[in-house]
Motif scaffolding. Structure first.
Motif, mmCIF file in Angstrom:
data_model
loop_
_atom_site.group_PDB
_atom_site.id
_atom_site.type_symbol
_atom_site.label_atom_id
_atom_site.label_comp_id
_atom_site.label_asym_id
_atom_site.label_seq_id
_atom_site.Cartn_x
_atom_site.Cartn_y
_atom_site.Cartn_z
ATOM 1 N N ASP A 1 0.766 -1.460 0.343
ATOM 2 C CA ASP A 1 -0.131 -0.297 -0.071
ATOM 3 C C ASP A 1 1.023 0.919 0.483
ATOM 4 N N MET A 2 1.965 1.391 0.481
ATOM 5 C CA MET A 2 2.900 2.714 0.735
ATOM 6 C C MET A 2 3.968 2.651 -0.595
ATOM 7 N N ASN A 3 4.054 1.521 -1.537
ATOM 8 C CA ASN A 3 5.079 2.130 -2.677
ATOM 9 C C ASN A 3 3.947 1.917 -3.690
ATOM 10 N N LYS A 4 2.596 1.841 -3.150
ATOM 11 C CA LYS A 4 1.577 1.638 -4.636
ATOM 12 C C LYS A 4 1.231 3.375 -4.277
ATOM 13 N N ALA A 5 1.199 3.971 -3.000
ATOM 14 C CA ALA A 5 0.620 5.011 -2.933
ATOM 15 C C ALA A 5 2.070 6.274 -3.108
ATOM 16 N N PHE A 6 3.197 5.526 -2.904
ATOM 17 C CA PHE A 6 4.892 6.638 -2.987
ATOM 18 C C PHE A 6 4.740 6.737 -4.636
ATOM 19 N N HIS A 7 4.461 5.499 -5.531
ATOM 20 C CA HIS A 7 4.375 5.997 -6.837
ATOM 21 C C HIS A 7 3.478 6.626 -7.462
ATOM 22 N N GLN A 8 2.266 6.803 -6.969
ATOM 23 C CA GLN A 8 1.710 7.491 -7.607
ATOM 24 C C GLN A 8 1.044 8.964 -7.054
ATOM 25 N N LEU A 9 2.204 9.103 -6.002
ATOM 26 C CA LEU A 9 1.894 10.540 -5.996
ATOM 27 C C LEU A 9 3.521 11.128 -6.702
#
Length: 239
Positions: free
Chosen positions: A132-140
């Motif tokens: 979840d953190m990794n996905k949010a980082f890339h999306q940001l």
């Protein structure tokens, strides 16, 4: 303890990649749910997600079929993803970050830091939080770049296995090495953020490309799985 939807999705993804579900095999909700000891609903949702990732084909009747995928197809998709995310990181560095965006980046980095400080090796629930953190980082990064063309192109690239940042796969039998792999990726997250916040646009692009290409090392681990009639990540003999 009941498995979460993300854990079920990850389990099915790994079963396909490892060859436990062979290329060409037909999968149906009820027998798969019984095999994993879960209800049909999370299996149905997982099948749809795996179809989006390019690991399953929807059959004309009921059920799905495991796809055969070449390593060249994956390499091409990851190369495109690296170029697009690299461009997004470059644009993010050139534009600069607002205080609110800095806070969001730093919050995500702290979440990752806490995960790796808490357990070694990571547990299944830890990797779910990492996902979840990794996905949010890339999306940001894509959000900060503010380029709709990049976002659209990335969404098209996500239909090939390993090309999507959401398609997390790991070997549950070797959690020590997998933890090291995720820890290295998170170290790259810190480097990417530092280059963006300091407006080192060329370096931000380079590290982001390297970050995407690290996926290929994991994909190549499966390229001989055709011996077990698995997903068949077959290396072209001309290479």
């Amino acid at each position: 303890m009941a498995k979460s939807g993300q854990q079920i999705l990850t389990t099915l993804r790994q079963m396909i990649l490892s060859g436990e579900f062979a290329a060409g095999a037909r999968l149906a909700e009820i027998p798969t749910a019984e095999k994993l000891g879960v209800s049909r609903t999370p299996i149905r949702i997982a099948f749809r997600a795996l179809e989006q990732e390019g690991l399953l084909n929807k059959l004309s009747g009921r059920g799905y079929e495991v796809r055969s995928v070449s390593i060249e197809e994956i390499e091409g998709a990851v190369e495109v993803r690296g170029a697009l995310e690299g461009l997004a990181a470059r644009r993010a560095a050139e534009k600069g970050l607002t205080e609110e965006q800095k806070f969001r980046f730093e919050t995500l980095l702290k979440i990752g830091d806490t995960l790796f400080e808490g357990h070694f090796p990571l547990m299944e629930t830890d990797i779910e939080h990492y996902h979840d953190m990794n996905k949010a980082f890339h999306q940001l990064i894509i959000e900060v770049a503010d380029n709709q063309a990049i976002a659209i192109a990335l969404s098209r690239d996500e239909h090939i296995p390993f090309a999507s940042v959401s398609a997390l796969a790991y070997d549950k039998s070797n959690m020590i090495e997998e933890t090291k792999r995720f820890q290295f990726a998170h170290t790259q997250h810190h480097h990417i953020y530092q280059t963006i916040v300091s407006k080192q646009s060329a370096r931000a692009e380079m590290i982001m490309r390297e970050h995407a290409h690290a996926t290929l090392g994991h994909a190549h681990r499966y390229h001989d799985v055709d011996k077990k009639e698995g997903i068949k990540l077959i290396k072209n003999k001309s290479h």
